[in-house]
Write an enzyme that holds these catalytic residues in place. Structure first.
Site, PDB file in Angstrom:
ATOM      1  N   HIS A   1      -2.193   9.694 -52.854  1.00  0.00           N
ATOM      2  CA  HIS A   1      -2.901   8.507 -52.350  1.00  0.00           C
ATOM      3  C   HIS A   1      -2.560   7.289 -53.212  1.00  0.00           C
ATOM      4  CE1 HIS A   1      -5.215  11.004 -49.638  1.00  0.00           C
ATOM      5  NE2 HIS A   1      -5.647  11.748 -50.643  1.00  0.00           N
TER       6      HIS A   1
ATOM      7  N   ARG B   1       7.823   3.813 -52.182  1.00  0.00           N
ATOM      8  CA  ARG B   1       7.996   2.791 -53.206  1.00  0.00           C
ATOM      9  C   ARG B   1       9.394   2.188 -53.141  1.00  0.00           C
ATOM     10  NH1 ARG B   1       6.232   7.225 -55.076  1.00  0.00           N
ATOM     11  NH2 ARG B   1       7.974   7.681 -56.487  1.00  0.00           N
TER      12      ARG B   1
ATOM     13  N   GLU C   1       9.673  11.101 -48.935  1.00  0.00           N
ATOM     14  CA  GLU C   1      10.695  10.751 -49.907  1.00  0.00           C
ATOM     15  C   GLU C   1      11.946  11.591 -49.687  1.00  0.00           C
ATOM     16  OE1 GLU C   1       7.357   9.874 -53.427  1.00  0.00           O
ATOM     17  OE2 GLU C   1       8.905  11.399 -53.704  1.00  0.00           O
TER      18      GLU C   1
END
Length: 349
Positions: A18, A154, A256
């Site tokens: 999270h 990210r 990812e």
């Protein structure tokens, strides 16, 4: 300057997924000139302080639901928040409803049709397309950001290009930020037994407890296998793009892995991972293994061994990832929110 206010958390049992996807959104916001404030629990704060690339100011969450509501609303007011973001399974329906009255729009990062989603202004769920009708029926006014295009990764993943499979050499094991079920060491032992010649990378997160770290270090020191241990990795993108095959917990890591075109075996260790994992398996770049109860380690290790030696299958999995890889989901979410806000302002005028 406008601000995003996040309320999230993590720890030994819940992991850090999270927190990390909120960080992805904060990084995308930063590139648009927006600040971020994170209100988190002590375990998440400790993890955040270990990150060299963290974006956003951190506040420690107060204890008690009513007190946290007051803290969050006050922080949003003082920061003149452009958006409040909730991400976590611990928020009650009453909590979400109370936050929805703030002056800033409420974004809920959802995986499970969390009770209270009917009060959110914006709902983001990368695996939530099958629930579109349910979301819309319960919350017809909400902006629905559903589907793979909104996977929140990210910026390290945006900047990293996947290596060709022929240039990858490691068999990587990572069972999340905390590995609450304690599978890392027994899984590594089973894999070493089946594949003594493989070059292993075992990755443990910041929530991995000290006793487990010591036991893992003892095994690696006495094992005849080639094992590199990386603790609290700060650049997962670089690690994944160098992995020929990964065995990973099926949380946020699966997005990812797809972005890095990494053939994978995903272990479903929690029910909230199942829908996204089944979607990923249908895309052909990974296989899914049940790990919510008793884990058949010998069968799992045997399957990993078979894949490791199957160049044709690994290439098929690698190539299957490319069409479904998404790296800029956080930026797509910010763009969707900006468009929605502009339309809302025009309508109100």
């Amino acid at each position: 300057m406008s601000t995003l206010v996040f309320c999230t958390g993590g720890g030994q049992q819940s992991g850090i997924g999270h927190v990390m996807r909120c960080q992805a959104l904060a990084q995308a916001a930063e590139e648009q000139g927006l600040d971020s404030v994170f209100i988190v629990n002590p375990a998440a704060r400790q993890f955040i302080l270990q990150r060299h690339d963290w974006t956003g100011r951190v506040e420690l969450a107060v204890e008690g639901e009513n007190a946290l509501i007051e803290q969050l609303l006050n922080t949003a007011d003082s920061a003149e928040a452009a958006l409040i973001v909730l991400d976590g399974y611990g928020f009650s329906e009453a909590f979400i409803r109370a936050i929805s009255v703030a002056n800033a729009p409420l974004l809920l990062l959802d995986d499970i049709r969390q009770p209270g989603y009917q009060y959110a202004d914006i709902i983001c769920n990368p695996a939530g397309e099958p629930w579109r009708d349910a979301y819309a029926q319960a919350n017809p006014g909400a902006l629905l950001c559903l589907g793979a295009g909104f996977r929140l990764l990210r910026r390290e993943f945006v900047a990293t290009n996947p290596l060709p499979l022929a240039q990858r050499f490691s068999l990587t094991v990572n069972l999340g930020g905390s590995d609450p079920t304690g599978l890392t060491l027994p899984l590594l032992k089973a894999l070493c037994h089946e594949l003594p010649e493989a070059p292993f990378r075992v990755v443990t997160g910041p929530g991995f407890d000290g006793a487990s770290l010591s036991a893992l270090a003892d095994f690696i020191a006495t094992s005849e296998c080639a094992i590199q241990h990386i603790h609290n990795c700060q650049d997962m993108a670089d690690l994944w793009v160098n992995s020929r095959l990964a065995v990973a917990a099926a949380g946020g890591s699966q997005f990812e892995l797809a972005a890095c075109h990494t053939p994978s075996v995903l272990l479903v260790v929690a029910e909230n991972q199942r829908q996204a994992s089944n979607q990923a398996a249908s895309q052909g770049w990974c296989e899914v293994f049940e790990a919510t109860d008793v884990v058949a380690l010998n069968a799992l290790a045997a399957r990993v061994k078979a894949l490791w030696h199957d160049d044709k299958q690994l290439n098929t999995m690698y190539e299957s990832a490319a069409p479904v890889a998404v790296r800029d989901g956080a930026w797509q979410l910010m763009a969707a929110i900006a468009t929605w806000r502009n339309r809302t302002m025009e309508t109100s005028c």
